[in-house]
Design a protein around this motif. Structure first.
Motif, PDB file in Angstrom:
ATOM      1  N   ASN A   1      -3.565   1.238 -16.315  1.00 25.52           N
ATOM      2  CA  ASN A   1      -3.511   1.520 -14.884  1.00 25.52           C
ATOM      3  C   ASN A   1      -2.072   1.772 -14.481  1.00 25.52           C
ATOM      4  N   ALA A   2      -1.876   2.217 -13.250  1.00 22.85           N
ATOM      5  CA  ALA A   2      -0.540   2.612 -12.784  1.00 22.85           C
ATOM      6  C   ALA A   2       0.423   1.430 -12.757  1.00 22.85           C
ATOM      7  N   THR A   3      -0.079   0.244 -12.405  1.00 28.01           N
ATOM      8  CA  THR A   3       0.790  -0.929 -12.320  1.00 28.01           C
ATOM      9  C   THR A   3       1.347  -1.305 -13.687  1.00 28.01           C
TER      10      THR A   3
ATOM     11  N   SER B   1       3.841   1.285 -14.999  1.00 23.41           N
ATOM     12  CA  SER B   1       5.158   1.139 -14.390  1.00 23.41           C
ATOM     13  C   SER B   1       5.955   0.024 -15.061  1.00 23.41           C
TER      14      SER B   1
ATOM     15  N   PHE C   1      -0.254  10.582 -15.434  1.00 24.99           N
ATOM     16  CA  PHE C   1       0.160   9.917 -14.204  1.00 24.99           C
ATOM     17  C   PHE C   1       1.322  10.703 -13.621  1.00 24.99           C
ATOM     18  N   ASP C   2       1.371  10.787 -12.310  1.00 29.24           N
ATOM     19  CA  ASP C   2       2.482  11.451 -11.627  1.00 29.24           C
ATOM     20  C   ASP C   2       3.058  10.517 -10.577  1.00 29.24           C
ATOM     21  N   GLY C   3       4.351  10.658 -10.354  1.00 32.24           N
ATOM     22  CA  GLY C   3       5.004   9.845  -9.348  1.00 32.24           C
ATOM     23  C   GLY C   3       6.506   9.986  -9.434  1.00 32.24           C
TER      24      GLY C   3
ATOM     25  N   SER D   1       6.796   4.288  -9.113  1.00 31.16           N
ATOM     26  CA  SER D   1       5.498   4.320  -8.439  1.00 31.16           C
ATOM     27  C   SER D   1       4.687   5.504  -8.964  1.00 31.16           C
ATOM     28  N   PHE D   2       3.529   5.229  -9.567  1.00 32.92           N
ATOM     29  CA  PHE D   2       2.719   6.278 -10.175  1.00 32.92           C
ATOM     30  C   PHE D   2       1.276   6.190  -9.696  1.00 32.92           C
ATOM     31  N   SER D   3       0.594   7.308  -9.838  1.00 36.23           N
ATOM     32  CA  SER D   3      -0.837   7.352  -9.560  1.00 36.23           C
ATOM     33  C   SER D   3      -1.512   8.171 -10.647  1.00 36.23           C
ATOM     34  N   LEU D   4      -2.746   7.816 -10.991  1.00 40.12           N
ATOM     35  CA  LEU D   4      -3.490   8.507 -12.034  1.00 40.12           C
ATOM     36  C   LEU D   4      -3.906   9.896 -11.554  1.00 40.12           C
ATOM     37  N   SER D   5      -3.590  10.927 -12.352  1.00 42.13           N
ATOM     38  CA  SER D   5      -3.941  12.304 -11.999  1.00 42.13           C
ATOM     39  C   SER D   5      -5.182  12.778 -12.746  1.00 42.13           C
TER      40      SER D   5
END
Length: 434
Positions: free
Chosen positions: A12-14, A17, A187-189, A193-197
């Protein structure tokens, strides 16, 4: 430390990171330092340099020398592949086409260079519908790639991560690719701080990023001699300062005084008209040239000894060394060669398995394909002749061919010899019928 150990395996993004921050804080600085040494950009630290005096920083790039020699010796000659099982011949032909399309020879050399400089190299295998064979290989830069393991005693790798920066709407962002055994995530960000694309199945059956270690400790070839490299650069820089100080020596006048106009006349005509009893002499810094040269020689000897690469400027390499003498000279780098190929054979086996999987061929055939490495030494035709003459009839022809430096592919050469023998046989007479 060349991998990140994670307490939580959830993708996951967390967690991503956290892994990136840990990589950038613990692993990346060391890799950047090693990259700077290879590029000749490492800092030469001098103490108490007097302002206005010569202050040279000369980098004798021995780190690049060590890596280039070790890599050239191991990967300078292309790897070859062979298989004895008849059902594997077609698989080998398909593999040859994939290797040719992906310039596998050049890729292996680059990965070998990464292994030597950073202690580890990475490559990606993936299907590509736009390629002729449907298979693509890609080198992943060690400064932007790492593996993540669980915290068990086995430290099993459960994902690989590669990231790069890009510009979008005049804003610098980061894209992260993450592979586990089943999926590839993007992931992009920016910042941390990232989010799943995206998330898609890669169908490779394993993590498609291959990690190749230089040795069991993932140490680069010049990593153990960094202090010696610093000392060598400092010694040569300081010696250059001293020599420059000699050329900028001070002219001292005793028993007289020269005005500005007299100094100009001396510089112009190179003649000094001094009063009676006056004299002139240069005030220079005494330098121990022999001591400096001796220290530089000691440092170089230690560098060659510990890094285990040969000094190619040695006069012995200019002559026609015997086979035994050459083996003695190359004993150290042969130990590097053995360690490197042992590790890289595992990587090649993984690459072959994934390639066959993409091609729809039985992956188990990868275990029957033999990968051959060759030491990149000057070819000694006389020595090859002696080997062939003395061992002919003692060992098999295939084994003999594998030990001749002029033979690149023993299997192919063996096949050509058999064909020539068959073609040169006289026609057999037909048996007489009663």
């Amino acid at each position: 430390m060349y991998r990140i150990i994670a307490d939580n395996k959830e993708i996951n993004a967390t967690n991503l990171s956290e892994w990136l921050v840990e990589y950038k804080n613990l692993i990346l600085p060391k890799r950047k330092l090693l990259g700077d040494y290879y590029d000749g950009k490492n800092e030469i630290i001098k103490q108490n340099a007097v302002q206005g005096r010569p202050n040279y920083s000369i980098n004798v790039n021995m780190a690049k020398y060590i890596t280039d020699v070790a890599t050239g010796y191991t990967f300078g000659k292309p790897l070859t592949y062979s298989i004895s099982k008849e059902e594997g011949k077609k698989a080998l032909e398909n593999l040859a086409l994939v290797n040719s399309e992906n310039y596998a020879e050049e890729l292996d050399y680059h990965i070998g260079g990464d292994m030597s400089a950073y202690g580890v190299g990475y490559q990606l295998v993936y299907p590509d519908k736009n390629s002729k064979t449907g298979v693509k290989y890609k080198r992943l830069e060690p400064l932007r790639t790492f593996m993540v393991t669980d915290n068990s005693i086995e430290e099993n790798v459960f994902c690989a991560i590669y990231f790069h920066d890009y510009i979008e709407n005049k804003q610098c962002k980061t894209r992260v690719y993450l592979w586990d055994e089943e999926n590839v995530y993007t992931f992009d960000g920016f910042s941390n701080s990232f989010s799943l694309s995206t998330k898609t199945k890669h169908l490779m059956g394993q993590i498609p990023v291959i990690e190749s270690l230089n040795n069991d400790d993932a140490f680069g070839d010049f990593q153990m001699v960094l202090d010696l490299l610093d000392s060598l650069n400092l010694m040569i820089s300081n010696n250059t300062d001293d020599l420059q100080s000699v050329s900028n020596a001070i002219l001292a006048v005793n028993g007289g005084k020269l005005g500005e106009e007299e100094i100009k006349q001396i510089n112009k005509y190179k003649v000094a008209n001094l009063p009676t009893g006056a004299n002139m002499q240069w005030v220079i810094k005494n330098t121990n040239t022999e001591g400096v040269l001796g220290q530089i020689k000691y440092l170089l000897n230690f560098i060659f000894q510990i890094s285990m690469v040969p000094d190619l400027s040695d006069d012995a390499f200019a002559g026609n060394l015997s086979g035994v003498a050459m083996q003695f000279k190359m004993w150290g780098i042969d130990q590097l060669w053995t360690s490197k190929i042992r590790k890289y054979k595992t990587s090649i086996n993984k690459r072959i398995k994934m390639t066959l999987r993409i091609l729809g061929i039985n992956e188990a055939l990868a275990n029957d394909i033999q990968v051959n490495f060759y030491r990149n030494l000057p070819e000694n035709m006389a020595q090859d002749y002696e080997i062939a003459k003395n061992l002919s009839g003692v060992i098999s022809l295939k084994t003999l061919l594998k030990n001749l430096s002029i033979v690149q592919d023993a299997e192919e050469e063996y096949k050509l010899i058999k064909e020539e023998k068959q073609n040169n046989q006289p026609d057999q007479p037909n048996p007489q019928t009663p």
